[in-house]
Design a protein around this motif. Structure first.
Motif, PDB file in Angstrom:
ATOM      1  N   VAL A 137       4.522   9.058   0.022  1.00 22.52           N
ATOM      2  CA  VAL A 137       4.108   9.382   1.251  1.00 22.52           C
ATOM      3  C   VAL A 137       3.522   8.430   2.089  1.00 22.52           C
ATOM      4  O   VAL A 137       2.804   7.300   1.378  1.00 22.52           O
ATOM      5  N   TYR A 138       3.540   8.261   3.237  1.00 21.13           N
ATOM      6  CA  TYR A 138       3.120   7.246   4.168  1.00 21.13           C
ATOM      7  C   TYR A 138       4.111   5.948   4.046  1.00 21.13           C
ATOM      8  O   TYR A 138       3.630   4.935   4.156  1.00 21.13           O
ATOM      9  N   SER A 139       5.184   6.199   3.413  1.00 22.23           N
ATOM     10  CA  SER A 139       6.113   4.982   3.396  1.00 22.23           C
ATOM     11  C   SER A 139       6.929   5.108   4.423  1.00 22.23           C
ATOM     12  O   SER A 139       6.890   5.887   5.417  1.00 22.23           O
ATOM     13  N   ALA A 140       8.218   4.247   4.236  1.00 23.63           N
ATOM     14  CA  ALA A 140       9.167   4.220   5.457  1.00 23.63           C
ATOM     15  C   ALA A 140      10.062   5.174   5.268  1.00 23.63           C
ATOM     16  O   ALA A 140      10.875   5.438   6.355  1.00 23.63           O
ATOM     17  N   GLN A 144       5.268  -2.244  -1.210  1.00 25.17           N
ATOM     18  CA  GLN A 144       5.348  -0.965  -0.325  1.00 25.17           C
ATOM     19  C   GLN A 144       3.793  -0.961   0.513  1.00 25.17           C
ATOM     20  O   GLN A 144       3.123  -0.360  -0.186  1.00 25.17           O
ATOM     21  N   ILE A 145       3.763  -1.640   1.620  1.00 23.03           N
ATOM     22  CA  ILE A 145       2.513  -1.485   2.257  1.00 23.03           C
ATOM     23  C   ILE A 145       2.644  -0.167   3.034  1.00 23.03           C
ATOM     24  O   ILE A 145       3.546  -0.117   3.971  1.00 23.03           O
ATOM     25  N   ARG A 146       1.541   0.694   2.778  1.00 16.62           N
ATOM     26  CA  ARG A 146       1.811   2.165   3.339  1.00 16.62           C
ATOM     27  C   ARG A 146       1.317   2.035   4.804  1.00 16.62           C
ATOM     28  O   ARG A 146       0.362   1.018   5.208  1.00 16.62           O
ATOM     29  N   PRO A 158       2.872  -2.559   7.984  1.00 18.56           N
ATOM     30  CA  PRO A 158       3.669  -1.751   7.004  1.00 18.56           C
ATOM     31  C   PRO A 158       4.842  -2.192   6.593  1.00 18.56           C
ATOM     32  O   PRO A 158       5.602  -2.514   7.689  1.00 18.56           O
ATOM     33  N   THR A 159       5.398  -1.896   5.227  1.00 13.96           N
ATOM     34  CA  THR A 159       6.761  -1.962   5.262  1.00 13.96           C
ATOM     35  C   THR A 159       7.646  -1.225   5.760  1.00 13.96           C
ATOM     36  O   THR A 159       7.497   0.021   5.940  1.00 13.96           O
ATOM     37  N   GLU A 160       8.750  -1.679   6.325  1.00 13.70           N
ATOM     38  CA  GLU A 160       9.624  -0.979   7.134  1.00 13.70           C
ATOM     39  C   GLU A 160      11.168  -1.002   6.416  1.00 13.70           C
ATOM     40  O   GLU A 160      11.340  -1.893   5.513  1.00 13.70           O
ATOM     41  N   ASP A 190      -4.363  -0.327   3.730  1.00 12.99           N
ATOM     42  CA  ASP A 190      -3.500  -1.000   3.422  1.00 12.99           C
ATOM     43  C   ASP A 190      -3.138  -2.293   4.497  1.00 12.99           C
ATOM     44  O   ASP A 190      -2.707  -3.393   4.049  1.00 12.99           O
ATOM     45  N   VAL A 191      -2.875  -1.660   5.740  1.00 13.50           N
ATOM     46  CA  VAL A 191      -2.684  -2.871   6.749  1.00 13.50           C
ATOM     47  C   VAL A 191      -3.802  -3.858   6.927  1.00 13.50           C
ATOM     48  O   VAL A 191      -3.558  -5.031   6.957  1.00 13.50           O
TER      49      VAL A 191
END
Length: 912
Positions: free
Chosen positions: A270-273, A565-567, A579-581, A572-573
């Protein structure tokens, strides 16, 4: 407690090839073999787990060799529980239950022994050895290498022949629900396991993570859960001699499990790319799965009313009861954890680890133990010690309750720290005591498992007792059988509904395929389109050294401590950056996103820390971060951090490549919005930090030795307040700075021998408030000195006060030194001005090109001894050369006097 009565309960309405009342052949030898194999591997796996837990408190314990490092032990712990313990326990129960459920023997004794040999001598033992030797997969619940995974698939194919074929020869419409769970677990795991192991090697990055997420959940939902629930549905009526509350609800619960559970997997990301539609679909499926579990557990518990005396006296039934209740708790917990407001807070924390232990021990292991104890009392010639079994139950129950409670609280503490601006290491310090309790709670769990083993090899032999009990309860069991027969036909109607089991099986296969379509294949296509549209055309691939380093990173379990994995969350930011794309992971085979953070996320590691810091950190993390729990890797070096082997250099190269593509491509300056990851209220909460804000761990270059953007932190002027600040600053210094600068600030910390330039000797210079404030705020680019702007201003001010206290005031300059200032000024302009500037303010023509930057002597006044030492020897690791051969002694004295005369008295109030 009879085999005949159990046989009759579960075979209602089935035409039998056996004579009336006669039990089909049961392979007791295989049952014993799998039981003992399960207990041996269980104890070994728990010992692995205890070592893993101990290393959180004592990171260097057994840390001198790769075979016993944290990551490899953790891999062997989870795979040992998964295959060694639970796999053997389930197989033992299948050999006991399938003949009774199908009214037919298993397919072949020889096939059974072949399966036993493959499972233990081609999967478990080789898997452990290969992982310990450094051959593994960085995939959760799939850590054994692919060569072992191939034998796992073979074993499941053999299971299908051994256990599924006997059911197919029976009337499936009358098959008891435990048989359905066994069939479903074998068939669907046989299909899901190869996908979870192989596809991430073929599909990179975010696209592969979608498949990994499915297997992470299918491992529990299609392997552990069906087999454990099958045991529960078997043991409860067999012990109480009463049919289950509703056979209809049992079948509804069964098919809901296989319809819904495979759709849950993406809730791990959740909240990932991964496209938000897939994430939300998994969250909705998680909620429905919780409802299904409520139905299943209600049906099981309603089968126990009036049997409270049996449940309290019969220890195997008590194990199963505990497991069923745990199943309810852990499943509802998992459903809630998937919800976005909860997930954003507790994901990656020890809360999830507590959840996992409740699932694998509280639910699966307790039911498996109850199943083994139940069947063991019904095998001729075995021993059974009820007293030891009772002690085993209570030790396990108390130990598990303590562990899960402890990890749950630890996770909430971690989450709270992560939401703040505190340094990452503060979250580690905050849960140190919880990790110790977690280790201690493992001791009663280990003792409970050992006592369970003892209970099966001590006590009286049971053969005569079984015969006596069989005669005593036969009439009662006949009544239970008749009730069960009626109940089993609650939903047996005429016409096409009589084939509902065939329709349901087809629907189950369809939903299984649907899970891969909607949670992996379609999102993967969206991600592929986005990557093609967004990824920079110049994005470099990993070099050979970086690729080797990536393999090392995976085999050592680094992805189980550090995410990549930066959500898309403010916390996180703020802490790690953008965020990781998906495009950033286009070359990652397999993905290394990770599902837990003990250390910080490493997605933006490029250009954050210098090479010498990284190598020192690998050699012994506590040399640079005092309270780190990361294991040391001394076998990557030839005796010291200054002598890395090729493996250390490869791992370093990989670490320093993380985030490189994004930074070098200028992606931060591009106004690109991914089509599959729109900014929505779910993804960007109010007042979310900008993805382009500089994280607090990233050093910021300073011009002139200070930064106008950094707050100037003046210590208190009141002597009493100043002393309090110095004392507090000393505590902060010891915790965060002494590993490099040394306990007394002389630059002689444990890390000093391997860092270039050396950590500053803080007693050998006087610093202005502006200089100290800027260094603490921005770090020093090109050195191991990180920024500390994540600390509260009060803490930074206390550190400024403490550093000031380390400097002893020097005597006033002598008359001859004052007279030589003009000589020193001329020498400085000629020899030093190009770097330091003509007035020592770091405004020389090459100053901006040097890393680390030259010293601003208006903000830093070295002692005479330090200035003399620098002129003689230079400063290794910087552009400052030695001047001993170019300048005479008198010239150096004049230069020292001039440099020291440049220091400005700090001004009260901030610099304008």
């Amino acid at each position: 407690m009879t085999t005949l009565s159990e046989h009759s309960i579960y075979t209602a309405g089935q035409p039998s090839v056996q004579s009336a009342g006669k039990l089909p052949s049961v392979e007791y030898g295989l049952i014993r073999a799998h039981v003992f194999a399960s207990l041996v591997t269980l104890v070994i796996s728990v010992l692995f787990g205890l070592l893993v837990a101990t290393k959180f408190t004592f990171p260097e314990f057994l840390g001198g060799h790769g075979w016993l490092t944290w990551g490899r032990l953790r891999y062997n712990h989870t795979q040992g529980i998964f295959f060694g313990w639970l796999g053997n326990a389930f197989l033992a129960f299948f050999y006991y239950a399938v003949p009774r459920l199908a009214n037919r023997p298993v397919l072949s004794r020889k096939l059974g022994w072949s399966l036993f040999s493959i499972w233990n001598f081609a999967v478990v033992l080789p898997g452990w050895v290969l992982v310990a030797a450094g051959f593994s997969q960085p995939l959760e619940w799939a850590e054994f290498p692919l060569v072992v995974a191939a034998f796992v698939v073979l074993a499941f194919i053999l299971m299908a022949f051994e256990f599924v074929l006997p059911f197919l020869n029976a009337r499936l419409s009358d098959l008891y629900v435990s048989g359905w769970y066994i069939i479903g677990g074998i068939v669907f795991t046989m299909l899901a396991y190869p996908v979870g192991n192989l596809v991430p090697w073929l599909v990179p990055g975010a696209r592969g993570a979608a498949f990994s997420g499915l297997w992470i959940h299918d491992a529990v939902g299609l392997y552990v859960t069906p087999f454990a629930v099958a045991i529960a549905y078997y043991v409860i009526p067999a012990t109480t001699r009463r049919p289950i509350s509703s056979h209809f609800l049992s079948m509804v619960g069964f098919w809901l499990l296989f319809f819904v559970y495979p759709l849950n997997g993406t809730h791990h990301y959740v909240y990932s790319a991964i496209p938000m539609a897939a994430q939300k679909g998994a969250i909705v499926a998680s909620a429905y799965q919780g409802m299904d579990v409520i139905l299943v557990v209600t049906n099981l518990l309603l089968s126990l009313p009036g049997s409270s005396g049996t449940a309290s006296k019969d220890v195997p039934l008590r194990f199963v009861w505990f497991g069923v209740v745990s199943y309810l708790v852990v499943s509802l917990q998992g459903s809630v954890q998937a919800f976005m407001p909860v997930n954003r807070f507790i994901h990656f924390t020890d809360f999830v680890i507590g959840h996992s232990h409740l699932a694998m021990i509280g639910f699966a292991s307790f039911i498996a133990l109850g199943g083994i104890a139940h069947l063991w009392q019904r095998i001729p010639g075995t021993r059974y010690n009820e007293r030891m079994m009772n002690w085993s139950f209570w030790l396990l129950a108390v130990g598990l309750t303590l562990m899960v409670t402890d990890l749950t609280i630890a996770g909430l503490v971690e989450a709270q720290v992560w939401q703040s601006s505190a340094p990452w290491i503060d979250s580690v310090r905050a849960v140190e005591s919880y990790w110790l309790v977690r280790t201690l709670s493992g001791l009663p769990i280990l003792a409970g498992f050992v006592l369970f083993w003892i209970s099966l090899v001590t006590g009286p032999r049971l053969s005569e007792a079984i015969v006596s009990e069989t005669s005593r309860v036969a009439s009662e069991d006949k009544a239970a059988f008749e009730d069960g027969s009626a109940a089993s036909h609650e939903f047996s109607l005429t016409g096409w509904l009589s084939h509902a089991h065939v329709i349901a099986f087809g629907a189950g296969v369809g939903f299984f395929a649907l899970s891969f379509l909607v949670l992996a294949i379609l999102p993967g296509k969206e991600l592929a389109d986005e990557i093609k549209r967004v990824a920079p055309v110049t994005m470099p691939t990993l070099t050979a050294s970086e690729q080797r380093g990536r393999v090392i990173y995976g085999r050592e379990g680094c992805a189980y401590c550090h995410t990549q994995q930066i959500r898309s969350l403010a916390a996180d930011v703020r802490r790690f950056g953008a965020p990781t794309e998906a495009w950033e992971t286009k070359y990652d085979y397999p993905q290394l996103w990770g599902t837990r953070r003990i250390g910080p996320d490493l997605s933006r590691e490029f250009n954050i820390r210098p090479r010498d810091w990284q190598l020192t950190h690998l050699y012994n993390p506590r040399f640079v971060v005092r309270d780190s729990v990361m294991p040391p890797y001394p076998w990557f070096f030839s005796g010291s951090a200054n002598q890395p082997t090729q493996e250390a250099l490869d791992l370093l190269a990989y670490l320093q490549s993380l985030g490189r593509a994004r930074e070098l491509s200028g992606f931060e300056r591009q106004a690109l919005v991914p089509s599959v990851q729109p900014v929505t209220p779910d993804m960007a909460m109010p007042r979310e930090a900008s993805a382009r804000a500089t994280p607090p761990t990233v050093p910021i270059a300073m011009t002139g030795g200070y930064s106008d953007s950094a707050p100037v932190l003046h210590p208190a002027s009141n002597p009493g307040d100043l002393q309090e600040e110095v004392s507090r600053g000393g505590t902060l210094f010891a915790a965060n700075c002494a590993s490099c600068h040394g306990a007394a600030g002389r630059g002689d910390g444990k890390a000093s021998s391997s860092l270039l330039p050396k950590p500053a000797n803080l007693t050998a210079a006087r610093f202005s408030d502006e200089r100290l404030s800027s260094v603490l705020w921005n770090g020093v680019v090109g050195t191991a000195m990180p920024p500390w702007r994540q600390l509260p201003a009060e803490d930074l001010r206390a550190l400024v006060a403490y550093v000031h206290s380390l400097h002893l005031p020097a005597a006033a300059p002598a008359t001859q030194e004052v007279a030589s200032l003009e000589v020193g000024k001329a020498l400085f302009a000629a020899a030093c001005g190009s770097c330091h500037g003509g007035t020592g303010a770091v405004n020389g023509p090459v100053a901006g090109t040097l890393t680390p930057p030259p010293t601003n002597f208006h903000l830093k006044q070295p002692t005479e001894e330090r200035a003399w030492e620098v002129l003689e020897n230079g400063v290794p690791g910087t552009a400052m050369p030695p001047w001993k051969s170019q300048l005479g002694e008198s010239e150096r004295h004049a230069l020292v006097a001039y440099v020291r005369s440049l220091y400005d008295t700090p001004q009260e109030g901030p610099r304008q």
